[in-house]
Design a protein around this motif. Structure first.
Motif: not given
Length: 107
Positions: A73-89
């Protein structure tokens, strides 16, 4: 972010994101991973016009396919910041990294 001294690794991280489109930071708790990521994404916003999006805690309960739909949905270039990614598989982190492109960076 501006109140904290700039960390040496910030430029390395921003350059790695521009080049590789996805980066996973590892290190001991309290070593500066989060502030490095926030400072690097701030640079990407200011220097390259990336919109910085952060994965919020409530989104972690949703299906990752919905994350991808939301990001579209975000038309602009984007960066996704996932802090505490160790909580994800590990598989999910790998999948997110593999879907990163020049217009959609992941950290």
């Amino acid at each position: 972010m501006d109140a904290c001294p700039r960390l040496l690794e910030v430029d390395l991280l921003a350059d790695a994101l521009r080049r590789d489109h996805a980066v996973v930071l590892n290190g001991d708790s309290g070593c500066g991973k989060s502030i490095t990521a926030y400072q690097a994404t701030s640079d990407l916003l200011k220097d390259d016009g990336y919109e910085v999006l952060r994965l919020r805690d409530d989104a972690r309960k949703r299906d990752p396919r919905q994350w991808a739909a939301d990001l579209a949905l975000y038309a602009h270039p984007k960066v996704l910041l996932i802090d505490d990614a160790q909580d994800l598989s590990a598989d999910l982190v790998r999948e997110l990294a593999e879907t990163a492109t020049a217009d959609q960076l992941s950290r």
